[in-house]
Write a protein that holds these residues in place. Structure first.
Motif, mmCIF file in Angstrom:
data_model
loop_
_atom_site.group_PDB
_atom_site.id
_atom_site.type_symbol
_atom_site.label_atom_id
_atom_site.label_comp_id
_atom_site.label_asym_id
_atom_site.label_seq_id
_atom_site.Cartn_x
_atom_site.Cartn_y
_atom_site.Cartn_z
ATOM 1 N N VAL A 1 37.497 -28.346 26.557
ATOM 2 C CA VAL A 1 37.236 -29.285 27.794
ATOM 3 C C VAL A 1 36.201 -30.078 27.479
ATOM 4 O O VAL A 1 35.176 -29.864 27.076
ATOM 5 C CB VAL A 1 36.871 -28.174 29.137
ATOM 6 N N PRO A 2 36.400 -31.401 28.171
ATOM 7 C CA PRO A 2 35.338 -32.438 28.130
ATOM 8 C C PRO A 2 34.314 -31.953 29.328
ATOM 9 O O PRO A 2 34.363 -31.167 29.966
ATOM 10 C CB PRO A 2 36.256 -33.458 28.737
ATOM 11 N N GLY A 3 32.962 -32.475 29.185
ATOM 12 C CA GLY A 3 32.111 -32.448 30.158
ATOM 13 C C GLY A 3 32.401 -32.712 31.537
ATOM 14 O O GLY A 3 33.416 -33.554 31.845
ATOM 15 N N ARG A 4 31.852 -32.274 32.606
ATOM 16 C CA ARG A 4 32.005 -32.642 33.719
ATOM 17 C C ARG A 4 32.016 -34.194 34.018
ATOM 18 O O ARG A 4 31.213 -35.013 33.658
ATOM 19 C CB ARG A 4 31.000 -32.180 34.924
ATOM 20 N N GLY A 5 33.268 -34.771 34.712
ATOM 21 C CA GLY A 5 33.413 -36.107 34.875
ATOM 22 C C GLY A 5 33.466 -36.959 33.884
ATOM 23 O O GLY A 5 33.869 -38.056 33.921
ATOM 24 N N GLU A 6 33.852 -36.359 32.714
ATOM 25 C CA GLU A 6 34.255 -37.207 31.468
ATOM 26 C C GLU A 6 35.677 -37.353 31.575
ATOM 27 O O GLU A 6 36.390 -36.888 32.234
ATOM 28 C CB GLU A 6 33.692 -36.442 30.081
ATOM 29 N N ASP A 7 36.014 -38.533 30.870
ATOM 30 C CA ASP A 7 37.435 -39.105 30.718
ATOM 31 C C ASP A 7 38.130 -38.321 29.837
ATOM 32 O O ASP A 7 38.072 -38.505 28.324
ATOM 33 C CB ASP A 7 37.370 -40.760 30.316
ATOM 34 N N GLN A 8 39.094 -37.593 29.963
ATOM 35 C CA GLN A 8 40.038 -36.642 29.268
ATOM 36 C C GLN A 8 40.738 -37.462 28.494
ATOM 37 O O GLN A 8 40.919 -37.304 27.258
ATOM 38 C CB GLN A 8 41.109 -35.861 30.251
ATOM 39 N N ALA A 9 41.275 -38.559 28.804
ATOM 40 C CA ALA A 9 41.960 -39.625 27.901
ATOM 41 C C ALA A 9 41.390 -40.210 26.999
ATOM 42 O O ALA A 9 41.734 -40.293 25.785
ATOM 43 C CB ALA A 9 42.710 -40.830 28.917
ATOM 44 N N ALA A 10 40.163 -40.387 27.108
ATOM 45 C CA ALA A 10 39.227 -40.932 25.963
ATOM 46 C C ALA A 10 38.944 -39.947 25.114
ATOM 47 O O ALA A 10 38.922 -40.088 23.828
ATOM 48 C CB ALA A 10 38.022 -41.559 26.810
ATOM 49 N N GLN A 11 38.869 -38.728 25.331
ATOM 50 C CA GLN A 11 38.585 -37.570 24.429
ATOM 51 C C GLN A 11 39.671 -37.302 23.613
ATOM 52 O O GLN A 11 39.577 -37.244 22.478
ATOM 53 C CB GLN A 11 38.091 -36.267 25.137
ATOM 54 N N VAL A 12 40.925 -37.342 24.370
ATOM 55 C CA VAL A 12 42.096 -37.214 23.449
ATOM 56 C C VAL A 12 42.168 -38.477 22.355
ATOM 57 O O VAL A 12 42.731 -37.921 21.251
ATOM 58 C CB VAL A 12 43.376 -37.383 24.474
ATOM 59 N N ALA A 13 41.984 -39.535 22.923
ATOM 60 C CA ALA A 13 41.990 -40.651 21.978
ATOM 61 C C ALA A 13 41.131 -40.540 20.757
ATOM 62 O O ALA A 13 41.444 -40.752 19.790
ATOM 63 C CB ALA A 13 41.825 -42.174 22.551
ATOM 64 N N ARG A 14 39.894 -39.981 21.236
ATOM 65 C CA ARG A 14 38.941 -39.668 19.970
ATOM 66 C C ARG A 14 39.518 -38.950 19.010
ATOM 67 O O ARG A 14 39.356 -38.657 17.660
ATOM 68 C CB ARG A 14 37.613 -39.359 20.610
ATOM 69 N N LEU A 15 40.125 -37.450 19.527
ATOM 70 C CA LEU A 15 40.559 -36.356 18.770
ATOM 71 C C LEU A 15 41.792 -37.101 17.803
ATOM 72 O O LEU A 15 41.571 -36.609 16.779
ATOM 73 C CB LEU A 15 40.977 -35.597 19.635
ATOM 74 N N PRO B 1 44.665 -31.306 12.134
ATOM 75 C CA PRO B 1 45.068 -31.830 11.043
ATOM 76 C C PRO B 1 45.772 -30.619 10.117
ATOM 77 O O PRO B 1 46.791 -31.159 9.362
ATOM 78 C CB PRO B 1 43.942 -32.013 10.125
ATOM 79 N N GLU B 2 45.744 -29.430 10.354
ATOM 80 C CA GLU B 2 46.595 -28.427 9.759
ATOM 81 C C GLU B 2 47.747 -28.050 10.685
ATOM 82 O O GLU B 2 48.593 -26.831 10.274
ATOM 83 C CB GLU B 2 45.839 -27.166 9.186
ATOM 84 N N GLY B 3 47.786 -28.644 11.819
ATOM 85 C CA GLY B 3 49.088 -28.505 12.637
ATOM 86 C C GLY B 3 48.810 -27.399 13.636
ATOM 87 O O GLY B 3 49.749 -26.509 14.495
ATOM 88 N N ASN B 4 47.702 -26.785 13.700
ATOM 89 C CA ASN B 4 47.253 -25.688 14.666
ATOM 90 C C ASN B 4 47.248 -26.242 16.244
ATOM 91 O O ASN B 4 46.539 -27.220 16.355
ATOM 92 C CB ASN B 4 46.072 -24.821 14.342
ATOM 93 N N GLU B 5 47.975 -26.063 17.181
ATOM 94 C CA GLU B 5 48.064 -26.411 18.460
ATOM 95 C C GLU B 5 46.760 -26.074 19.249
ATOM 96 O O GLU B 5 46.064 -25.060 18.912
ATOM 97 C CB GLU B 5 49.187 -25.969 19.098
ATOM 98 N N PHE B 6 46.218 -27.017 19.934
ATOM 99 C CA PHE B 6 45.058 -26.701 20.838
ATOM 100 C C PHE B 6 45.310 -27.445 21.875
ATOM 101 O O PHE B 6 46.203 -28.460 22.239
ATOM 102 C CB PHE B 6 43.876 -26.896 20.209
ATOM 103 N N CYS B 7 44.635 -27.192 23.171
ATOM 104 C CA CYS B 7 44.855 -27.999 24.729
ATOM 105 C C CYS B 7 43.656 -28.340 25.031
ATOM 106 O O CYS B 7 42.688 -27.764 24.809
ATOM 107 C CB CYS B 7 45.215 -27.045 25.560
ATOM 108 N N VAL B 8 43.476 -29.621 25.455
ATOM 109 C CA VAL B 8 42.500 -30.470 25.937
ATOM 110 C C VAL B 8 42.771 -30.211 27.572
ATOM 111 O O VAL B 8 43.356 -31.236 28.003
ATOM 112 C CB VAL B 8 42.309 -31.857 25.481
ATOM 113 N N LEU B 9 41.782 -29.434 27.953
ATOM 114 C CA LEU B 9 42.088 -29.250 29.620
ATOM 115 C C LEU B 9 41.205 -30.526 30.235
ATOM 116 O O LEU B 9 40.456 -31.280 29.882
ATOM 117 C CB LEU B 9 41.227 -27.906 29.748
ATOM 118 N N ALA B 10 41.557 -30.462 31.636
ATOM 119 C CA ALA B 10 41.029 -31.626 32.690
ATOM 120 C C ALA B 10 39.732 -31.160 32.606
ATOM 121 O O ALA B 10 39.506 -30.122 33.031
ATOM 122 C CB ALA B 10 41.931 -31.775 33.688
ATOM 123 N N PRO B 11 38.634 -32.017 32.714
ATOM 124 C CA PRO B 11 37.376 -31.886 33.035
ATOM 125 C C PRO B 11 37.166 -31.347 34.312
ATOM 126 O O PRO B 11 37.815 -31.701 35.235
ATOM 127 C CB PRO B 11 36.688 -33.235 32.404
#
Length: 250
Positions: free
Chosen positions: A197-211, A235-245
């Motif tokens: 999860v991103p930090g409080r109030g951070e931009d989820q879409a920006a974090q996804v783009a960074r990843l 990079p090895e295909g392991n799924e993970f989720c980026v939650l809404a901050p």
């Protein structure tokens, strides 16, 4: 800028039942809503930056069709504690598991739905992690995985070799994230992945783009479009989720 590892997400046919098992195993509490059971310490607040890594058990129609490469290792304080914990877990419904480990000082068990986990012998490195010593990811290249996840979350490398890598939060608190090189096809089953999860109030879409810039790719696990989280694969295909901050405090 980084992400926080907030929970290990486990799939189950009976989320409430498996949640009760893990709550008793870890000495935490289970709270259920339809289709999901969270397992966390008393007073847990996932929005806090220093919140511990918890367990989230999600109901799925057919758990046997869901496979990931993540398991947890439990910490113990002494040989006596290890034996007592193993006996208690078996009493709660865990079963001994043989994954080809041979004669080792730790004990391999499977929870009531077949998810493999380990009860470690006492180790100094895990003395202050809490009940979960480590979250272990099977992989082909521990160095590359440590590089990706270290950059993704800002975690500190503690040991990195061709066969094994260990990271921990920069605060030196909570469990380690470990990558274990596995050769050939694995022979056991577990159904867990990581949620960050991103930090409080951070931009989820920006974090996804960074990843994605670090090497993550979009993943479809049947989540649909009407969800607040984003599913990626490392990079090895392991799924993970980026939650809404968490929302910003007013």
């Amino acid at each position: 800028m980084g992400l926080r590892l907030v929970q290990v997400n486990v799939k189950a046919g009976d989320d409430a039942g498996l949640g009760r098992f893990w709550a008793q195993a870890l000495g935490w509490v289970a709270r259920s809503v339809p289709g999901a059971t969270s397992v966390a310490p008393v007073g847990f607040d996932w929005t806090l930056p220093d919140a511990p890594v918890c367990v989230d058990v999600i109901k799925v129609p057919d758990p046997e069709t869901v496979g990931y490469r993540v398991h947890v290792d439990l910490a113990t304080r002494s040989a006596e504690h290890q034996q007592e914990l193993v006996e208690r877990l078996v009493g709660l419904g865990a079963k001994p598991a043989d994954i080809g480990q041979g004669d080792v000082p730790w004990t391999v068990l499977a929870d009531p739905e077949g998810n493999v986990f380990c009860v470690l012998e006492p180790r100094e490195v895990y003395r202050d992690t809490g009940p979960i010593a480590a979250i272990v990811v099977d992989c082909a290249d521990p160095r590359a995985m440590a590089g990706f996840w270290g950059a993704a979350m800002g975690w500190t490398p503690h040991e990195v070799t061709d066969d094994y890598a260990r990271l921990r939060a920069a605060t030196a608190s909570g469990p380690y994230l470990e990558f274990l090189r596995v050769r050939g096809e694995r022979r056991w089953w577990n159904r867990a992945h990581l949620d960050v999860v991103p930090g409080r109030g951070e931009d989820q879409a920006a974090q996804v783009a960074r990843l994605r810039g670090l090497g993550a790719t979009p993943a479809d696990v049947g989540q649909g479009d009407d969800v607040s989280w984003v599913v990626l694969a490392d990079p090895e295909g392991n799924e993970f989720c980026v939650l809404a901050p968490p929302e910003k405090e007013r």
